[in-house]
Design a protein around this motif. Structure first.
Motif, short mmCIF file in Angstrom:
data_model
loop_
_atom_site.label_atom_id
_atom_site.label_comp_id
_atom_site.label_asym_id
_atom_site.label_seq_id
_atom_site.Cartn_x
_atom_site.Cartn_y
_atom_site.Cartn_z
N SER A 76 13.76 -7.33 0.31
CA SER A 76 12.79 -6.16 0.51
C SER A 76 13.46 -5.18 0.24
CB SER A 76 12.43 -6.43 2.26
OG SER A 76 11.59 -7.50 2.33
N LEU A 77 13.18 -4.24 -0.74
CA LEU A 77 13.57 -2.81 -0.85
C LEU A 77 12.93 -1.80 -0.02
CD1 LEU A 77 15.44 -1.24 -2.88
CD2 LEU A 77 13.65 -0.83 -4.19
N MET A 78 13.64 -1.07 1.03
CA MET A 78 13.09 -0.18 1.76
C MET A 78 13.59 1.27 1.64
SD MET A 78 11.55 -2.54 3.56
CE MET A 78 11.14 -1.73 4.99
N LEU A 79 12.80 2.10 2.08
CA LEU A 79 13.00 3.75 2.11
C LEU A 79 12.67 4.14 3.31
CD1 LEU A 79 13.82 5.78 -0.11
CD2 LEU A 79 11.27 6.25 -0.17
N TYR A 80 13.78 4.89 3.96
CA TYR A 80 13.77 5.27 5.33
C TYR A 80 13.68 6.68 5.23
CZ TYR A 80 14.40 6.08 10.18
OH TYR A 80 14.30 6.50 11.55
N ASP A 81 12.73 7.24 6.00
CA ASP A 81 12.37 8.60 5.98
C ASP A 81 12.71 9.23 7.23
OD1 ASP A 81 11.32 11.34 6.36
OD2 ASP A 81 9.47 10.80 5.03
N MET A 82 13.98 9.88 7.33
CA MET A 82 14.49 10.47 8.69
C MET A 82 13.74 11.68 9.13
SD MET A 82 18.51 9.75 7.79
CE MET A 82 18.62 8.97 6.58
N GLU A 83 12.99 12.37 8.29
CA GLU A 83 12.24 13.57 8.69
C GLU A 83 10.94 13.07 9.67
OE1 GLU A 83 9.31 16.14 6.31
OE2 GLU A 83 11.27 17.15 5.93
N LYS A 84 10.39 12.04 9.20
CA LYS A 84 9.42 11.34 10.04
C LYS A 84 9.80 10.06 10.76
CE LYS A 84 6.03 12.35 6.27
NZ LYS A 84 5.13 12.12 5.33
N LYS A 85 10.91 9.73 10.61
CA LYS A 85 11.59 8.39 11.39
C LYS A 85 10.40 7.29 10.92
CE LYS A 85 13.79 10.85 15.04
NZ LYS A 85 13.92 11.00 16.72
N LYS A 86 10.25 7.04 9.68
CA LYS A 86 9.30 5.98 9.10
C LYS A 86 10.12 5.33 8.05
CE LYS A 86 4.90 5.89 6.64
NZ LYS A 86 3.92 6.59 5.99
N ASN A 120 9.70 2.79 5.12
CA ASN A 120 8.51 2.54 3.97
C ASN A 120 8.93 1.42 3.18
OD1 ASN A 120 6.97 5.18 3.90
ND2 ASN A 120 9.10 5.88 3.85
N TYR A 121 8.15 0.37 3.12
CA TYR A 121 8.50 -0.96 2.35
C TYR A 121 8.22 -0.55 0.85
CZ TYR A 121 7.89 -5.58 0.23
OH TYR A 121 8.03 -6.73 -0.47
N ILE A 122 9.06 -0.74 -0.12
CA ILE A 122 8.83 -0.04 -1.33
C ILE A 122 8.28 -1.40 -2.39
CG2 ILE A 122 10.32 0.28 -3.52
CD1 ILE A 122 9.96 2.50 -1.44
N GLU A 123 9.18 -2.64 -2.35
CA GLU A 123 8.53 -3.83 -3.06
C GLU A 123 9.39 -4.91 -2.72
OE1 GLU A 123 8.86 -3.96 -7.32
OE2 GLU A 123 9.49 -1.62 -7.06
N ASP A 124 9.04 -6.08 -3.27
CA ASP A 124 9.85 -7.49 -2.96
C ASP A 124 10.57 -7.53 -4.46
OD1 ASP A 124 10.90 -10.02 -3.13
OD2 ASP A 124 8.98 -10.97 -2.21
N LEU A 125 12.03 -7.58 -4.28
CA LEU A 125 12.83 -7.64 -5.39
C LEU A 125 12.70 -8.92 -6.33
CD1 LEU A 125 16.15 -6.24 -3.71
CD2 LEU A 125 14.66 -5.13 -5.33
N ALA A 126 12.50 -10.08 -5.34
CA ALA A 126 12.47 -11.11 -6.19
C ALA A 126 11.12 -11.36 -7.02
CB ALA A 126 11.98 -12.44 -5.21
N LYS A 182 6.99 6.12 -8.82
CA LYS A 182 6.64 6.94 -7.89
C LYS A 182 6.18 5.91 -6.29
CE LYS A 182 5.08 11.03 -10.16
NZ LYS A 182 3.70 11.94 -10.42
N TYR A 183 6.56 6.57 -5.53
CA TYR A 183 6.18 5.62 -3.99
C TYR A 183 5.73 6.54 -3.21
CZ TYR A 183 9.06 1.89 -6.44
OH TYR A 183 9.61 0.93 -7.01
N ASN A 184 4.67 6.32 -2.41
CA ASN A 184 4.23 7.16 -1.29
C ASN A 184 5.31 7.53 -0.31
OD1 ASN A 184 1.84 7.71 -2.74
ND2 ASN A 184 0.73 5.92 -2.02
N ARG A 185 5.11 8.36 0.19
CA ARG A 185 5.98 8.64 1.58
C ARG A 185 5.32 8.17 2.76
NH1 ARG A 185 8.73 14.63 2.27
NH2 ARG A 185 9.36 13.44 4.25
#
Length: 234
Positions: free
Chosen positions: A172-182, A184-190, A231-234
């Motif tokens: 699981s590729l993830m993106l953590y937004d510290m401003e929103k403390k959220k 975000n799941y990006i995509e399945d690497l496999a 592009k990935y949504n926040r």
């Protein structure tokens, strides 16, 4: 006549042998002394490593200062006089100890003990690296408490606004937004069609290039050296 000659030869041989034994006996103390000196020089001395020696010759390799008055304290120590020397990293603000982040034997590489992989206002990524070919383990730590917020393998960071790109496990590729403390799941690497990299290669092949109020742009360089942006949504 032949018998007389034979007896003379035997007597000469006995005298010669006695002389050689005498000379060897006289040299024996010197040989023993020489051997003792050589042996003494080849025996390694006992371990003389001290904390003072390590501080002088094996100081910490990485940056210790963090934003907003926090820092990492690196030190060598012994639990008691009979203990082995160890090293540790402490999270501090001024003279206040917040948490001990890691402890290892003094001989371990400092990258194993840990270092700052990314520094944010209220958090920092504490990274442990265990050799080439392995992904870099991290913990996203809240500075004021020492609490671990996220963990996994670090990929990239972005400072304004504050984001952390990482993987949760090996899929699981993830993106953590510290401003929103959220998170975000990006995509399945496999299953990804664009990302053909192993997890240990992601930190070289994936970069956060731009962040807007609505989306995040990630640049991907695959095994064919093709540059792809997504592009990935926040």
């Amino acid at each position: 006549m032949k018998t007389k000659i034979l007896l003379l030869f035997i007597a000469f041989f006995i005298i010669l042998s006695c002389q050689e034994r005498k000379e060897t006996k006289n040299k024996l103390p010197e040989l023993k002394k020489e051997h003792k000196a050589q042996t003494k020089n080849t025996i390694p001395e006992q371990d003389t490593i001290t904390i003072e020696y390590l501080n002088k010759h094996n100081s910490y390799d990485y940056e210790t200062k963090l934003r907003n008055g926090y820092d990492l304290e690196f030190k060598y120590f012994r639990e008691n006089k009979n203990s082995s020397i160890e090293m540790c990293l402490n999270l501090k603000k001024g003279n206040t100890l917040i948490d001990t982040l890691n402890i290892m034997g003094y001989g371990a590489p400092h990258k194993n003990l840990g270092y700052v992989g990314a520094d944010y206002n209220n958090y920092f990524a504490f990274v442990n690296s265990f050799g080439s070919g392995n992904p870099h383990e991290f913990r996203l730590i809240e500075k004021s408490t020492g609490k671990t917020i996220k963990s996994g393998f670090i990929v990239d960071s972005f400072k304004k606004p504050e984001f952390l790109l990482y993987t949760k496990g090996y899929d699981s590729l993830m993106l953590y937004d510290m401003e929103k403390k959220k998170d975000n799941y990006i995509e399945d690497l496999a299953k990804s069609k664009e990302i053909d990299l192993m997890v240990s290669e992601l930190s070289d092949g994936l970069k956060i290039k731009k962040v807007t109020a609505k989306y995040v742009v990630i640049e991907i360089e695959n095994h064919e050296n093709k540059i792809i942006t997504k592009k990935y949504n926040r």
